[in-house]
Motif scaffolding. Structure first.
Motif, PDB file in Angstrom:
ATOM      1  N   VAL A  24       0.861  -1.181   0.000  1.00 42.23           N
ATOM      2  CA  VAL A  24       0.000   0.000   0.000  1.00 42.23           C
ATOM      3  C   VAL A  24       0.897   1.231   0.000  1.00 42.23           C
ATOM      4  O   VAL A  24       1.786   1.358   0.841  1.00 42.23           O
ATOM      5  CB  VAL A  24      -0.921   0.030   1.233  1.00 42.23           C
ATOM      6  CG1 VAL A  24      -1.780   1.305   1.222  1.00 42.23           C
ATOM      7  CG2 VAL A  24      -1.812  -1.203   1.277  1.00 42.23           C
TER       8      VAL A  24
ATOM      9  N   ILE B 171      -3.158   1.798   7.985  1.00 39.43           N
ATOM     10  CA  ILE B 171      -3.189   0.426   7.482  1.00 39.43           C
ATOM     11  C   ILE B 171      -3.448  -0.551   8.619  1.00 39.43           C
ATOM     12  O   ILE B 171      -4.183  -1.535   8.453  1.00 39.43           O
ATOM     13  CB  ILE B 171      -1.879   0.097   6.742  1.00 39.43           C
ATOM     14  CG1 ILE B 171      -1.678   1.081   5.584  1.00 39.43           C
ATOM     15  CG2 ILE B 171      -1.899  -1.342   6.216  1.00 39.43           C
ATOM     16  CD1 ILE B 171      -0.359   0.948   4.885  1.00 39.43           C
TER      17      ILE B 171
ATOM     18  N   VAL C 169       0.266  -6.367   9.004  1.00 40.32           N
ATOM     19  CA  VAL C 169       1.201  -5.364   8.497  1.00 40.32           C
ATOM     20  C   VAL C 169       2.585  -5.985   8.556  1.00 40.32           C
ATOM     21  O   VAL C 169       2.983  -6.562   9.575  1.00 40.32           O
ATOM     22  CB  VAL C 169       1.154  -4.076   9.345  1.00 40.32           C
ATOM     23  CG1 VAL C 169       2.327  -3.161   8.989  1.00 40.32           C
ATOM     24  CG2 VAL C 169      -0.162  -3.344   9.120  1.00 40.32           C
TER      25      VAL C 169
ATOM     26  N   ALA D  62      -8.035   0.010   1.340  1.00 39.47           N
ATOM     27  CA  ALA D  62      -7.003   1.042   1.368  1.00 39.47           C
ATOM     28  C   ALA D  62      -7.179   2.015   0.206  1.00 39.47           C
ATOM     29  O   ALA D  62      -7.001   3.234   0.366  1.00 39.47           O
ATOM     30  CB  ALA D  62      -5.621   0.400   1.318  1.00 39.47           C
TER      31      ALA D  62
ATOM     32  N   ALA E  59      -5.479   5.588  -0.598  1.00 36.77           N
ATOM     33  CA  ALA E  59      -4.133   5.126  -0.966  1.00 36.77           C
ATOM     34  C   ALA E  59      -3.805   5.543  -2.395  1.00 36.77           C
ATOM     35  O   ALA E  59      -4.648   5.482  -3.285  1.00 36.77           O
ATOM     36  CB  ALA E  59      -4.033   3.611  -0.830  1.00 36.77           C
TER      37      ALA E  59
ATOM     38  N   THR F 152      -2.104   0.578  -4.781  1.00 34.25           N
ATOM     39  CA  THR F 152      -2.064  -0.703  -4.089  1.00 34.25           C
ATOM     40  C   THR F 152      -1.830  -1.796  -5.123  1.00 34.25           C
ATOM     41  O   THR F 152      -2.292  -1.684  -6.262  1.00 34.25           O
ATOM     42  CB  THR F 152      -3.377  -1.006  -3.342  1.00 34.25           C
ATOM     43  OG1 THR F 152      -4.444  -1.163  -4.296  1.00 34.25           O
ATOM     44  CG2 THR F 152      -3.734   0.111  -2.371  1.00 34.25           C
TER      45      THR F 152
END
Length: 308
Positions: A128, A136, A152, A177, A182, A185
């Protein structure tokens, strides 16, 4: 300390990468040595089909990194500090003389086999760009389940973060996201859930193997993956190599430590340029360059300039 050698992780691989390095810089003894250690022709491992195998990817990336380092050493040049992203840390360990080429190559093979056997399919990694870690983490906590976990993983920069887990959960996180703003991604070309708790069993098995290797204290400062700190003892570096497979790579912090140590030239070993781009963005006052995309003459001129 002005020159850092960076060793890329998975995602940097491409078909023909080993052949490209051999054609560009020669270094036949490196490939012959690797072939003898593995009892197979390493030049056969970088085809598109063979690189579908996670073990082959790791082996090729490791050999590429070490071959690049040897091309510098053949010219009488060495780094002032080293660090490697994930599998790249094994190349850094060879560059800092903690492990021999043979020792590290056999460990890389073992690492790849353990990871592949633990999660043969249905798992992977995504990235991301444009969101911060806390954003996130919030999405991951919302969407991760026992049946389809996601975590993560690597902190590559303040706004470039990878996630690791089941493909199903990764896709959901990437979708959310994007909706949260974002910039980009995508799924990564990684077939295992690296750098998350799913790999704790692999980490434990790798630790058993790596403790059998004596190793040497580093001749060149080595920055670890797990805590992004200088490691001065062989035992600490070996532990970092074993633990890292199940823990996030704090890559931005790693390169920041290098900068604080005086690094003003980051050279990424073949075949990558992702780490080059990350360093260039994070440290605009420094110079970052990919060895794979440069000539040896240019690289040596830059190193000479930094060491003046």
């Amino acid at each position: 300390m002005s020159v850092a050698f960076l060793f890329p992780g998975q995602g940097a691989q491409y078909a023909g990468m080993i052949h490209d390095i051999k054609n560009k810089w020669g270094l036949s003894p490196t490939f012959e040595e690797a072939s003898e250690v593995l009892n197979q022709d390493v030049l056969s491992l970088d085809s598109s089909e063979k690189l579908k195998c996670n073990k082959n990817v790791q082996i090729c990336l490791f050999i590429a990194g070490v071959a690049t380092v040897r091309s510098f050493k053949n010219k009488g040049y060495s780094p002032d500090v080293v660090g490697g992203h994930s599998i790249g840390a094994f190349g850094a360990a060879v560059a800092s003389e903690v492990l021999s080429f043979k020792e590290a190559l056999l460990l890389v093979k073992k690492r790849g086999e353990l990871m592949e056997n633990a999660y043969p399919d249905g798992y992977g990694m995504g990235v991301v760009m444009g969101l911060r870690e806390h954003q996130i983490l919030s999405i991951v906590h919302e969407l991760s389940t026992d049946a389809a976990p996601v975590y993560v993983a690597n902190l590559n920069s303040p706004d470039q973060i990878t996630i690791s887990g089941t493909l199903k959960a990764i896709e959901k996180v990437l979708e959310k996201a994007s909706k949260k703003g974002a910039r980009k991604t995508k799924m990564l070309h990684v077939t295992v859930p690296s750098h998350c708790p799913l790999m704790e069993g692999v980490s434990s098995e790798l630790r058993k193997t790596i403790t059998e290797v004596k190793g040497k204290d580093p001749a060149v400062p080595f920055i670890g993956n797990c805590k992004a700190r200088k490691l001065w003892k062989a035992a600490d570096i070996k532990e970092d190599l074993a633990a890292s497979v199940a823990l996030p790579v704090r890559w931005h912090d790693t390169t920041e430590v290098m900068y604080e140590m005086g690094t003003r030239l980051y050279i990424e070993m073949a075949p990558g340029r992702v780490l080059t781009d990350l360093a260039a963005k994070s440290f605009p006052e420094a110079r970052a360059i990919s060895a794979a995309e440069s000539t040896m003459k240019t690289l040596l001129i830059l190193m000479e300039k930094e060491k003046m």
